[in-house]
Design an enzyme around this catalytic site. Structure first.
Site, PDB file in Angstrom:
ATOM      1  N   ASP A  47     -58.296 -14.459  18.698  1.00 58.25           N
ATOM      2  CA  ASP A  47     -58.725 -16.029  19.972  1.00 58.25           C
ATOM      3  C   ASP A  47     -58.811 -14.236  20.774  1.00 58.25           C
ATOM      4  O   ASP A  47     -57.021 -13.551  20.834  1.00 58.25           O
ATOM      5  CB  ASP A  47     -57.465 -16.954  19.663  1.00 58.25           C
ATOM      6  N   GLU A 136     -48.048 -26.139  23.415  1.00 65.72           N
ATOM      7  CA  GLU A 136     -47.053 -25.955  22.486  1.00 65.72           C
ATOM      8  C   GLU A 136     -45.767 -25.328  22.990  1.00 65.72           C
ATOM      9  O   GLU A 136     -44.440 -25.003  22.565  1.00 65.72           O
ATOM     10  CB  GLU A 136     -47.099 -24.100  21.933  1.00 65.72           C
TER      11      GLU A 136
END
Length: 406
Positions: A47, A136
């Site tokens: 990613d 997150e």
């Protein structure tokens, strides 16, 4: 010379070869064997975002990477400066592509707005993997609030996509934060220093596993996150909505494009929202390589068929002064039109009128609304509302959207 028994020679040979096999040992192969029991295949992935800089995706593909998740943006108006470049080059290299969005919402309304922003960035792109919510960081939020915000985001994004979204989370939050309702979404879990995730909380299986943030891949300078992905990360073809028929072309009522002069505090996303277009369309039309970089005084070409809306919904950090500057009016005029006694006191989510035209009627779309239902309520037609608000798809309206009613 002393004679060494054969059994000792065998032992000595094994001991001498241990360092060689240790150096050649690749945990990827071993892990792939373990994980293959739960999936037909494990795909090598990574990613990426602005932090990887310029990427040679041809080298990345040759190295063995098959899947790439690209950061599209953050919050409600930040676009990753390398998003378009990474997308184009990854697509040309033949990689399977997914997108993730870093969520910063602190309430459910912000969550839905951010989901809509994410969707606006990717809806015209090739999408192979489930789009991902990366939520997150939760300063000051309780577990209950986090779950409410996450649920609002996932529901809105999945509704816009027409299929489910996925969730990224580190293993600690998987165990202690996300409740069982999130197990309906594919899980991309992060845990470093282990061959397999040690916990997946309420989920029965994982679809993605980020196993390091210090990977090295040909074609990338510096570290990159590396991942394993299962077949379940790919969008099920049966979930994809049927493509809509291409509408018949209509005569152009305004053959010349409009222009807009950027003022201090503007973002390309806010301008696109005001003129009912997209960031990608504005960037392409004006040759903008970095959608986060526009300048006060810059003159932008606005696509044909666009028209400015007559209201503005206050966002976190807005002031009446910055809104007035953005829309070419004054604090006094905005305060007068909206009956604001204290110009220093406005609230996120507050809808401000930008014009003092008493003939205008506005309606703020609520969850569950349809354009046909709104038309019936105001004794008008779907086509009339769609035409006045430049809505190309009457089946796609958003909660919180302000409609001008003819």
């Amino acid at each position: 010379m002393k004679h060494i028994p054969n059994s000792c020679l065998y032992l000595l040979t094994i001991l001498l070869l241990i360092p060689f096999f240790s150096a050649a040992y690749k945990p990827v192969a071993c892990f792939a064997q373990e994980a293959s029991e739960g999936a037909t295949r494990i795909y090598q992935g990574m990613d990426v975002s602005v932090y990887q800089g310029d990427i040679d995706f041809e080298q990345v593909r040759a190295y063995g990477i098959e899947v790439v998740y690209i950061r599209a943006g953050e919050g409600y108006d930040y676009i990753d400066p390398y998003f378009e470049q990474n997308y184009t080059n990854a697509l040309n290299a033949g990689l399977k592509i997914g997108y993730y969005h870093y969520v910063t919402a602190s309430n459910t309304e912000e969550a839905r707005t951010q989901a809509e922003f994410f969707y606006s960035l990717i809806n015209d792109k090739t999408i192979d993997c489930y789009p991902v919510m990366d939520f997150e960081s939760f300063p000051g939020l309780s577990v209950e609030e986090i779950n409410e915000i996450g649920a609002a985001y996932m529901e809105r994004l999945s509704s816009l996509l027409g299929y489910t979204a996925a969730i990224y989370s580190d293993v600690n939050n998987v165990e202690t934060v996300w409740d069982a309702s999130f197990s309906q979404y594919p899980l991309w879990v992060a845990e470093y220093g282990t061959g397999m995730p040690q916990s997946i909380g309420n989920w029965e299986d994982w679809s993605g596993f980020q196993y390091t943030d210090m990977g090295n891949v040909n074609g990338i300078d510096g570290y990159v996150d590396l991942d394993y992905f299962k077949d379940s990360i790919f969008i099920d073809p049966s979930e994809r909505p049927e493509p809509e028929p291409t509408p018949e072309p209509t005569p152009n009522p305004n053959p010349s494009n409009q222009t807009y002069t950027v003022v201090r505090g503007d973002t390309l996303y806010a301008i696109a929202a005001r003129y009912r277009t997209t960031v990608a369309e504005l960037a392409a039309l004006n040759g903008i390589l970095n959608p986060n970089l526009i300048y006060p005084g810059q003159v932008l070409t606005v696509p044909t068929f666009s028209a400015p809306v007559s209201t503005y919904t206050v966002r976190p950090g807005d002031t009446l002064s910055s809104i007035a500057g953005r829309f070419g009016t004054s604090v006094g005029e905005l305060a007068s039109i909206n009956n604001i006694s204290n110009p220093n006191l406005i609230y996120p989510g507050q809808v401000l009128r930008l014009t003092d035209n008493a003939e205008n009627t506005f309606y703020r779309v609520l969850r569950g609304d349809t354009l046909s239902g709104i038309a019936l309520r105001f004794n008008t037609t779907v086509s009339a509302i769609a035409a006045q608000n430049h809505i190309s798809n009457p089946n796609l309206i958003y909660a919180g959207e302000i409609l001008s009613i003819p």
